[in-house]
Design a protein around this motif. Structure first.
Motif, PDB file in Angstrom:
ATOM      1  N   GLY A  75     -16.129   2.020  -1.893  1.00  0.00           N
ATOM      2  CA  GLY A  75     -14.872   1.666  -1.260  1.00  0.00           C
ATOM      3  C   GLY A  75     -15.006   1.212   0.178  1.00  0.00           C
ATOM      4  O   GLY A  75     -16.088   1.202   0.779  1.00  0.00           O
ATOM      5  N   ARG A  91     -14.062   2.617   2.930  1.00  0.00           N
ATOM      6  CA  ARG A  91     -14.499   3.623   3.895  1.00  0.00           C
ATOM      7  C   ARG A  91     -16.026   3.673   3.980  1.00  0.00           C
ATOM      8  O   ARG A  91     -16.587   3.842   5.068  1.00  0.00           O
ATOM      9  CB  ARG A  91     -13.943   4.996   3.504  1.00  0.00           C
ATOM     10  CG  ARG A  91     -14.281   6.095   4.505  1.00  0.00           C
ATOM     11  CD  ARG A  91     -13.585   7.397   4.160  1.00  0.00           C
ATOM     12  NE  ARG A  91     -12.131   7.260   4.209  1.00  0.00           N
ATOM     13  CZ  ARG A  91     -11.288   8.246   3.919  1.00  0.00           C
ATOM     14  NH1 ARG A  91     -11.747   9.418   3.540  1.00  0.00           N
ATOM     15  NH2 ARG A  91      -9.996   8.039   3.999  1.00  0.00           N
ATOM     16  N   THR A 141      -4.731   9.795   1.981  1.00  0.00           N
ATOM     17  CA  THR A 141      -5.202   8.746   1.089  1.00  0.00           C
ATOM     18  C   THR A 141      -4.314   7.519   1.191  1.00  0.00           C
ATOM     19  O   THR A 141      -3.178   7.583   1.661  1.00  0.00           O
ATOM     20  CB  THR A 141      -5.210   9.231  -0.374  1.00  0.00           C
ATOM     21  OG1 THR A 141      -3.877   9.594  -0.763  1.00  0.00           O
ATOM     22  CG2 THR A 141      -6.137  10.423  -0.536  1.00  0.00           C
ATOM     23  N   ASP A 164      -9.508   0.468   4.959  1.00  0.00           N
ATOM     24  CA  ASP A 164      -9.853   1.364   6.054  1.00  0.00           C
ATOM     25  C   ASP A 164      -9.890   0.547   7.335  1.00  0.00           C
ATOM     26  O   ASP A 164     -10.048  -0.687   7.302  1.00  0.00           O
ATOM     27  CB  ASP A 164     -11.201   2.037   5.798  1.00  0.00           C
ATOM     28  CG  ASP A 164     -11.408   3.276   6.660  1.00  0.00           C
ATOM     29  OD1 ASP A 164     -10.406   3.781   7.201  1.00  0.00           O
ATOM     30  OD2 ASP A 164     -12.561   3.742   6.799  1.00  0.00           O
ATOM     31  N   TRP A 202       0.840  -1.197   0.000  1.00  0.00           N
ATOM     32  CA  TRP A 202       0.000   0.000   0.000  1.00  0.00           C
ATOM     33  C   TRP A 202       0.877   1.249   0.000  1.00  0.00           C
ATOM     34  O   TRP A 202       1.954   1.268   0.601  1.00  0.00           O
ATOM     35  CB  TRP A 202      -0.931   0.040   1.213  1.00  0.00           C
ATOM     36  CG  TRP A 202      -1.909  -1.100   1.236  1.00  0.00           C
ATOM     37  CD1 TRP A 202      -1.743  -2.303   1.869  1.00  0.00           C
ATOM     38  CD2 TRP A 202      -3.176  -1.160   0.584  1.00  0.00           C
ATOM     39  NE1 TRP A 202      -2.838  -3.103   1.650  1.00  0.00           N
ATOM     40  CE2 TRP A 202      -3.736  -2.429   0.863  1.00  0.00           C
ATOM     41  CE3 TRP A 202      -3.905  -0.275  -0.210  1.00  0.00           C
ATOM     42  CZ2 TRP A 202      -4.981  -2.821   0.384  1.00  0.00           C
ATOM     43  CZ3 TRP A 202      -5.142  -0.665  -0.688  1.00  0.00           C
ATOM     44  CH2 TRP A 202      -5.672  -1.919  -0.398  1.00  0.00           C
ATOM     45  N   SER A 236      -3.514   4.010  -1.354  1.00  0.00           N
ATOM     46  CA  SER A 236      -3.793   3.348  -2.628  1.00  0.00           C
ATOM     47  C   SER A 236      -2.955   2.090  -2.746  1.00  0.00           C
ATOM     48  O   SER A 236      -1.889   1.954  -2.126  1.00  0.00           O
ATOM     49  CB  SER A 236      -3.498   4.286  -3.805  1.00  0.00           C
ATOM     50  OG  SER A 236      -2.145   4.729  -3.772  1.00  0.00           O
ATOM     51  N   GLU A 260     -10.367  -0.790  -8.629  1.00  0.00           N
ATOM     52  CA  GLU A 260     -10.687   0.033  -7.468  1.00  0.00           C
ATOM     53  C   GLU A 260     -10.225  -0.733  -6.229  1.00  0.00           C
ATOM     54  O   GLU A 260     -10.726  -1.821  -5.955  1.00  0.00           O
ATOM     55  CB  GLU A 260     -12.185   0.309  -7.369  1.00  0.00           C
ATOM     56  CG  GLU A 260     -12.756   1.150  -8.508  1.00  0.00           C
ATOM     57  CD  GLU A 260     -14.253   1.362  -8.380  1.00  0.00           C
ATOM     58  OE1 GLU A 260     -14.820   0.939  -7.340  1.00  0.00           O
ATOM     59  OE2 GLU A 260     -14.865   1.932  -9.294  1.00  0.00           O
ATOM     60  N   SER A 305      -9.120  -0.214  -2.004  1.00  0.00           N
ATOM     61  CA  SER A 305      -9.099   0.693  -0.853  1.00  0.00           C
ATOM     62  C   SER A 305      -9.059  -0.112   0.426  1.00  0.00           C
ATOM     63  O   SER A 305      -9.419  -1.290   0.461  1.00  0.00           O
ATOM     64  CB  SER A 305     -10.337   1.608  -0.862  1.00  0.00           C
ATOM     65  OG  SER A 305     -11.532   0.836  -0.836  1.00  0.00           O
TER      66      SER A 305
END
Length: 622
Positions: A367, A369, A159, A219, A151, A161, A215, A217
Motif C-alpha cells: 500500500g 504507506r 484508516t 498516505d 475516500w 479506504s 486494494e 490506499s
C-alpha cells in the motif's frame, strides 16, 4: 505470411518475434513458424499468439519442465509430504533424504516483454497510451483533491479506504448502450430504439474484474528531497528501483513515448514493466506492465502517475493491474517536499501463503504507506551522506554508507521470490517452509568466487514487531542468537545514523575472536516493517573502508531479517504478532555446483537456520 490476411503492423510483429524466437527458442522455432503461417485468419492467430506470449518461455527454452528434487537411489520415501510447521526441528543424519538438484538458468526476458515493446512503437498505440495516461492523471487529480467524496476516513481506527461506489460512478466505463444514451441526451438528439431494460443483457466485465481484488490506499508525508530531484528519480528506472529495492525486485523501460518538453520532464511518458515483492521467498511477486506519466500540474506542483496497459493490450493471465496510481509533490522549502501518494491495484491473492494472507489482503503489504515510508527513509539516508556529526572521517563514513547500501540491496534481491531466484524446499523430513537457492560467481568482484547458498524461511512469533526488531538490531544481544558469536563478547564499535530515528543506522559490530571479526550491519524501520541486514568483514577490509578506500571491490555476502506485522493494526487494537523472515547466505566449501548440492551441504545450511530460529525464539520469549 501469405495472402495479406494479417495487417502490416502484425506482420512486422510476427517477423520480429520469429527472428528472436529462432535465436531464443530453437527447440520450438518450427512450432512457432507453423503457428504463424497456418492460421491466416487474423483473429484466430492473434488469440493463439497472445496465449503464447504471456506464458513463461523459460520452460520452453529448456524443452522440459523444471526439475524436481531427485535422489541418487529413488524410493517411495523420496516424495516428502508438505508441512506447515513454523519451527522446524534440528535434523540428524537419518532426516536427510537426498542431495539436491537445482535448476539454474540465465534469466531470459519473457515473450510478453517483447510483445509490449514492439507493439507500443505503432503510432496508433502511442496515441492510445497518451490518451490513457492523460485520463489517469485526471483521475488521480480528483482522488487527491476530492477527499471527502472519494475516500472514507475512520479517525478512531486511523484508516482510510476508497469509496468504491462513488469511484465506480465516476470512473467505470459505461456499457455501449448507456454511453450512447448519454451522448444523445447531451446533444439533444431523439432517443430511438431504447432497449427493454427488463430483458437480460450481457454486459462485458471490466478488464481484470473476474477474479481480482481491489486494494486502494492513500498516505501523505514530508520527505527530505526537493520536487525536481524526486521527479528525476521517479523517471529514471535505475534510480527508482534502487530507491525502492525492498519493494521493486525488477524494473525496465520498454519504450519512451515522450521525453517531455525540452530539458524538462513535464509531459514525459514511458512504458515500463516492473516486479514488486515482499522480502520473503514464500510470497509470489507481482508483475505489471504500465505507462508512467510525469506532468507539472502547476508552477509548484508535480505529479507522476502509473496506469496498466491491459485496456490496450489485453492479457487474460494478468494477476496484478495498476489502476491509476501515483503521487502529487509539493515543495515545502529548505529542500523538503510534501508527497501525497495513492496506490490503487487489482490483484489475484488466491496463491498468497497462509502466513502472509492477512497482511497482503489488507493492502498494507503493497500500500501507499509502505511506499511513502520507504521513500522517506531513503531520502533521509541520502541526506545523511553529507552529515558531519559522526565520530569517523568524512570519507570513511561515505565508504561505509556506500558499502552498506550495496549490501542491503543485495539482500533484498536475494531473498525475494523473483523468478530469477530458483527456490526449492529442502528435502528433509519436517523442514516445512525452509527453502534454499544457489548462485555461482565467476567474475563479480563484489561477492566471493564460487558457489554460494542462501537458505531462508519465515516464522511467526507472538511478540510485537518493534520488540523483535530492537532485539535483533542490538549488537550487544548478538551473542544470544548468532552461531558465530555464541558465548563471545560483542560490541557496537561505531554507528552512522541514517535518519532522525536512531534505529535507522549503519553499525560496525566487533566480535572478540582471534582473529577479530567485524559485522557491517544496517537497520531500518518504518510503520509497515523493518529489516536488519549484516555481513561479516575482516579486520584488514574494515580498516580499508574506514580509511575512505573505494568499497566497490569489497566482497560481501548479505544475511539478515525482515520484520513484518502479521496483520494490520487498527486504531487502539492491542498486540499483534510478527512475521520474521530469516535469510542466511554462505559460501559452500564442499563439492557443490550451481545445479547440485551434496547431502553434507544441505544438512549444514539446514542446521544453521534451524538452530538460529531456536535461539531467537528462546531469547525473545524468555
Amino acid at each position: 505470411m501469405a495472402g495479406g490476411c494479417i495487417s502490416d503492423g502484425w506482420q512486422l510483429l510476427v517477423a520480429e518475434v520469429s527472428r528472436v524466437g529462432a535465436w531464443r527458442w530453437s527447440r520450438n522455432g518450427k512450432w512457432l513458424a507453423l503457428l504463424f503461417i497456418s492460421h491466416q485468419n487474423e483473429e484466430i492467430w492473434r488469440f493463439l499468439f497472445v496465449r503464447f506470449v504471456f506464458s513463461d518461455v523459460r520452460k520452453m527454452d529448456s524443452g522440459k519442465e523444471p526439475k524436481s528434487l531427485e535422489t541418487e537411489n529413488p524410493s517411495p520415501a523420496d516424495t516428502l509430504p508438505k508441512t506447515h510447521e513454523n519451527s522446524p526441528t534440528t535434523p540428524n543424519a537419518k532426516h536427510l533424504q537426498s542431495p539436491m538438484e537445482l535448476e539454474t538458468y540465465d534469466y531470459i526476458p519473457k515473450a510478453s516483454d517483447l510483445l509490449i515493446s514492439v507493439s507500443v512503437r505503432a503510432d496508433v498505440n502511442k496515441h492510445k497510451i497518451t490518451n490513457l495516461v492523460i485520463s489517469a492523471m485526471e483521475e488521480i487529480r480528483q482522488l487527491v483533491i476530492e477527499q471527502e467524496a472519494l475516500w472514507v476516513f475512520d479517525m478512531e481506527a486511523g484508516t482510510c479506504s476508497l469509496n468504491v461506489g462513488e469511484y465506480k460512478r465516476r470512473f467505470s466505463p459505461l456499457d455501449p448502450t448507456l454511453d450512447e444514451i448519454v451522448r444523445m441526451i447531451k446533444t439533444q438528439e431523439p432517443i430511438l430504439g431504447i432497449p427493454n431494460l427488463n430483458e437480460e443483457v450481457e454486459i462485458l466485465p471490466e478488464v481484470g474484474s473476474a477474479c481480482l481484488e481491489r486494494e486502494a490506499s492513500r498516505d501523505i508525508r514530508v520527505v527530505c528531497m526537493n520536487p525536481v530531484n524526486l521527479v528525476q528519480m521517479f523517471m529514471d528506472v535505475d534510480q527508482w528501483s534502487r530507491m525502492f529495492s525492498s519493494i521493486v525486485s525488477k524494473a525496465e523501460i520498454l519504450e519512451v513515448i515522450s521525453q517531455g518538453k525540452g530539458s524538462s520532464l513535464d509531459g514525459a511518458v514511458q512504458v515500463m514493466t516492473a516486479e514488486f515483492h515482499i522480502c520473503s521467498p514464500l510470497v509470489q511477486t507481482r508483475e505489471s506492465y504500465f505507462a508512467r506519466y510525469c506532468k507539472q500540474v502547476s508552477p509548484n506542483i508535480w505529479a507522476v502517475v502509473d496506469v496498466s496497459l491491459e485496456s490496450i493490450f489485453p492479457n487474460p493471465t494478468a494477476r496484478c493491474l495498476r489502476r491509476p496510481s501515483g503521487c502529487f509533490i509539493q515543495p515545502m522549502g529548505n529542500g523538503y517536499s510534501k508527497v501525497l501518494w495513492i496506490e490503487h491495484l487489482e490483484v489475484d491473492n488466491t496463491l498468497v501463503h497462509h502466513l502472509f494472507k492477512p497482511l497482503v489482503t489488507s493492502g498494507l503489504a503493497f500500500g501507499a504507506r509502505r511506499w511513502l515510508g520507504t521513500l522517506a527513509c531513503e531520502c533521509d539516508r541520502l541526506a545523511s551522506y553529507m552529515d558531519d556529526r559522526v565520530p569517523i572521517m568524512q570519507d570513511g563514513r561515505k565508504s561505509i554508507l556506500k558499502l552498506a547500501d550495496r549490501m542491503t540491496r543485495s539482500y533484498h534481491a536475494g531473498v525475494s521470490a523473483s523468478p530469477e531466484n530458483t527456490w526449492k524446499p529442502i528435502p528433509i523430513s519436517g523442514a516445512g517452509d525452509v527453502l534454499v537457492t544457489t548462485s555461482y560467481n565467476d567474475d563479480d568482484p563484489e561477492t566471493p568466487r564460487g558457489v554460494s547458498i542462501t537458505v531462508a524461511t519465515t516464522i511467526w512469533l507472538p511478540n510485537q514487531p518493534k520488540n523483535v526488531f530492537e532485539f535483533l538490531r542490538n549488537g550487544d544481544h548478538r551473542s544470544q542468537w548468532d552461531l558465530l558469536c555464541l558465548k563471545r563478547c560483542t560490541q557496537e564499535a561505531t554507528r552512522v545514523c541514517t535518519s532522525h530515528d536512531s534505529a535507522n543506522c549503519v553499525s560496525i559490530i566487533k566480535i572478540e575472536t582471534l582473529p577479530l571479526i567485524f559485522y557491517l550491519q544496517e537497520s531500518q524501520t518504518t510503520s509497515t516493517g523493518s529489516y536488519v541486514v549484516y555481513a561479516p568483514v575482516d579486520l584488514f577490509t574494515m580498516n580499508s573502508v574506514l580509511s575512505g578506500d573505494d568499497p566497490d571491490n569489497v566482497q560481501i555476502l548479505a544475511s539478515g531479517f525482515v520484520v513484518l506485522p502479521d496483520r494490520p493494526r487498527i486504531g487502539g487494537e492491542g498486540k499483534c504478532g510478527t512475521l520474521l523472515t530469516i535469510a542466511i547466505r554462505v559460501v559452500d566449501q564442499h563439492s557443490s555446483t550451481p545445479e547440485y548440492l551434496p547431502p553434507i551441504s544441505v544438512l549444514t545450511v539446514y542446521t544453521i537456520i534451524t538452530q538460529t530460529v531456536q535461539l531467537i525464539r528462546a531469547a525473545i520469549t524468555q
